[in-house]
Design a protein around this motif. Structure first.
Motif, mmCIF file in Angstrom:
data_model
loop_
_atom_site.group_PDB
_atom_site.id
_atom_site.type_symbol
_atom_site.label_atom_id
_atom_site.label_comp_id
_atom_site.label_asym_id
_atom_site.label_seq_id
_atom_site.Cartn_x
_atom_site.Cartn_y
_atom_site.Cartn_z
ATOM 1 N N ASP A 1 0.831 -1.215 -0.086
ATOM 2 C CA ASP A 1 0.236 -0.046 0.077
ATOM 3 C C ASP A 1 0.870 1.253 -0.005
ATOM 4 O OD1 ASP A 1 -2.204 -1.767 0.136
ATOM 5 O OD2 ASP A 1 -2.233 -1.656 2.235
ATOM 6 N N ARG A 2 1.820 1.124 0.448
ATOM 7 C CA ARG A 2 2.751 2.460 0.649
ATOM 8 C C ARG A 2 3.693 2.688 -0.527
ATOM 9 N NH1 ARG A 2 6.654 1.436 5.703
ATOM 10 N NH2 ARG A 2 7.569 3.416 4.909
ATOM 11 N N SER B 1 2.827 5.232 -3.679
ATOM 12 C CA SER B 1 3.024 6.641 -3.283
ATOM 13 C C SER B 1 4.348 7.315 -2.989
ATOM 14 C CB SER B 1 2.194 7.078 -2.257
ATOM 15 O OG SER B 1 2.473 6.560 -0.770
#
Length: 125
Positions: free
Chosen positions: A73-74, A77
């Motif tokens: 998820d990180r 970005s």
């Protein structure tokens, strides 16, 4: 040809297959333990640039540390620079094996991430 640099982890079965393949094809290499001698950010940035691959391909996405850190998820970005800095913190985050083959003319090396026999066959023919 100058010796290739083979970054691997001793307990990795894919690394063992890659080592056997290199030996079977008579390819000279220097072996480096990815956990004990983790690549630094400058090395990783240069290899990433030379590979032409997205930075995500350099992550060991099936590793425990990757999952524990929630990187799925990180990572989207993060900038490439942030991702390289993170990779440099722990060799267990780095996809293995990594094979860095110097260019005969001093140009960019060939960088192979993970072991896919057809890809290695083609790149090292």
């Amino acid at each position: 040809m100058n010796k290739a640099l083979f970054l691997c982890y001793a307990r990795c079965s894919t690394c063992a297959k890659a080592r056997k393949w290199l030996d079977g094809h008579g390819i000279a290499y220097a072996e480096r333990d990815i956990k004990g001698d983790n690549p630094n950010a400058d090395e990783l940035a240069a290899w990433h640039r030379a590979s032409g691959l997205p930075i995500r391909r350099f992550f060991n996405t099936s590793g425990q540390l990757y999952r524990a850190m929630g990187l799925k998820d990180r990572l989207p970005s993060m900038s490439d620079e942030e991702a390289v800095e993170l990779l440099a913190t722990d060799g267990m985050l780095v996809k293995r094996p990594l094979l860095i083959v110097p260019s005969a003319d001093g140009g960019e090396p060939t960088v192979l991430v993970g072991f896919r026999e057809p890809q290695w066959e083609q790149a090292l023919a």
